[in-house]
Design an enzyme around this catalytic site. Sequence first.
Site, mmCIF file in Angstrom:
data_model
loop_
_atom_site.group_PDB
_atom_site.id
_atom_site.type_symbol
_atom_site.label_atom_id
_atom_site.label_comp_id
_atom_site.label_asym_id
_atom_site.label_seq_id
_atom_site.Cartn_x
_atom_site.Cartn_y
_atom_site.Cartn_z
ATOM 1 N N SER A 215 0.833 -1.206 0.000
ATOM 2 C CA SER A 215 0.000 0.000 0.000
ATOM 3 C C SER A 215 0.868 1.257 0.000
ATOM 4 O O SER A 215 1.717 1.399 -0.869
ATOM 5 C CB SER A 215 -0.946 -0.038 1.198
ATOM 6 N N ASP B 271 -8.534 -4.984 -5.357
ATOM 7 C CA ASP B 271 -8.171 -3.881 -4.467
ATOM 8 C C ASP B 271 -9.145 -2.719 -4.685
ATOM 9 O O ASP B 271 -9.242 -2.205 -5.801
ATOM 10 C CB ASP B 271 -6.728 -3.435 -4.786
ATOM 11 N N HIS C 100 -7.128 -5.303 -0.700
ATOM 12 C CA HIS C 100 -6.004 -4.390 -0.498
ATOM 13 C C HIS C 100 -4.926 -5.052 0.372
ATOM 14 O O HIS C 100 -5.050 -5.053 1.597
ATOM 15 C CB HIS C 100 -6.519 -3.112 0.151
HETATM 16 C C1 BEZ Z 1 -2.733 2.388 2.837
HETATM 17 O O1 BEZ Z 1 -1.510 2.472 3.081
HETATM 18 O O2 BEZ Z 1 -3.375 1.340 3.037
HETATM 19 C C2 BEZ Z 1 -3.471 3.598 2.346
HETATM 20 C C3 BEZ Z 1 -2.828 4.813 2.302
HETATM 21 C C4 BEZ Z 1 -3.524 5.914 1.885
HETATM 22 C C5 BEZ Z 1 -4.838 5.806 1.479
HETATM 23 C C6 BEZ Z 1 -5.453 4.582 1.511
HETATM 24 C C7 BEZ Z 1 -4.762 3.472 1.949
#
Ligand code: BEZ
Length: 586
Positions: free
Chosen positions: A216, A469, A508
């Site tokens: 991510s 995702d 995700h």
């Molecule tokens: C994440 O690292 O999961 C993430 C970061 C920013 C927005 C959405 C998810």
Amino acid sequence: MKRHALSLAVAAASTLWIGAADLALAKDGWPSAGAHAAKGHHKHHRKPPAEPMVCEDLAGARLPGLEVSVAETIAADASVPAPAHCRVLGTLDARIGVDGKDYAIGFELRLPEAWNGRFLFQGGGGNDGVIRPALGAIGNGQPTNALSEGFAVVSTDAGHTAENVPVIGGQLFGIDPQARVDYGYNAIERVGETAKALIALRYAEKARYSYFIGCSNGGRQGMVAAERFPRLFDGIVSGNPGYNLPRAAVQHPWDVQAFGAAAPKAADGRPILSQSFSNSDLTLVTDAVTAQCDALDGLADGIIENQPACHFDPAVLQCAGAKTDACLSGAQVEALHKVFGGAKNGLGEALYADWPYDTGVSAAGWRAWKIGTATTSMPNSRIVTLGGPSLPYIFMTPPDEVAGATPDQNALAVYDYLLNYDFDANASRIDESSGIYTESSMQFMSAKPRIAPFRAHGGKLILYHGTSDPVFSVNDTIAYYQQLAKRSGGYPRTGRFARLFVVPGMNHCSGGPATDGFNTLAPIVEWVEKGRAPTSIDATARPENGTAWPGRTRPLCPYPLQARYTGRGSIEQAENFRCVNVSRRH
Ligand code: BEZ
Ligand code: CA
């Protein structure tokens, strides 16, 4: 430019050294200095101290900008699992920001007593702002971690501490320009270099190999490192990377407005987002996508391997008459068209990427990100409460402040901001700089496929991304890889230093109807140290992920290859599948 010229020169030496295999390295334990000295670059390499430093003495380590607050010996604990190690907690570059608040780049470095000579930088996640235990996760459902395998591991808060303020507390740092830059890229270099120096002090020996693993925002950090700091790591694993995070954040108001238009309204006039689609509506979508696209790969197994051939249109589900459980309303179909088509401006130009219709749309994680479960107009979807405030505070330049009249109104204030976001007036601000904000958010956050210096250094990059995702589109990561291949002479040549593994059905970073259990460390180490590129990655459907196929295994294939059943043996076993070049078959 200076950095790149230098790295190209050193890279030539490094490539030779990596080609020389690790046997020689293990023998003298001090290989890089030798290799570089032979090429005349020894002056860039600090001489190691003759004696290893005692753990507790690292509290007095003198390095630029460093303050160590803790240097303590920690006993082995099999339940973590963690071996006996030295834990160092420190800060870099402590300062006061333009908002009058204290800032520093915080980090935790764990140095195992039985060190294997390697270093791992553990990527962050979300908006960072916390120092997570530096254990070094090496994939979903793995029994070990990098620390327990003998790596020295570092983690960082990326330059700020999340404030204890509802919904927006993790993003308030975006007011400070340096904190933006630290979050975007600077913390990676500062913490990476400092960790390497502390490792050399502790062991009287430099790390022989340096790795990065993150998912991510952590995956984004790895790609940023490959582009900006090509000599920092020898191997990088980036999962579900938000490498265009400001653009992905522009998709948040797009989704909110699209789903909002299909949702019933609460008494306050705001849409109840979660009710735009019932669970059975989402299952209807998944079932129809599966019916149309699952067998395109030759096997009806609930996994869509041949996603490029899947051209699903939810219009086939639109009710002829009144809405029933067996069909979708016109507003719902329109919402799906908009969301999966990707955010666009008034001219119809793409502001982010489009998204594949996949089997994970009815999984709990998809709802959790996209529309949430709240039964009132107070939203709880993660694109509102986690990603939402990032757009005004961190990615818009100059930042927009979005606080409610009281802290418990902050989610509503963010929601209103997203509901009213004007894509023509505002989306271009992610590419703009202004006053003290000298870098646009796309400059400090995004990663471009300009990684020739990383390649020349001998660096290897593994990307992976789940097709379901809901927050960063797999299609955006595929686009990066396609651009990289264009710049690097096609897929076979690109595959010598960078490979992308698409994970069908995965949400995700984990979850979804997917074989989401796989080890990311072993393949990158094998590639960097033995020169053996991963021809596939073994992945397992994890029982703890509530999978419908516990224990099923599949090969994850390097893009553009896809897994195909050989036609013999159990369809639950990876050994009966091959990674196939589909484009050549047609
Ligand atoms: C994440 O690292 O999961 C993430 C970061 C920013 C927005 C959405 C998810
Ligand atoms: Ca299939």
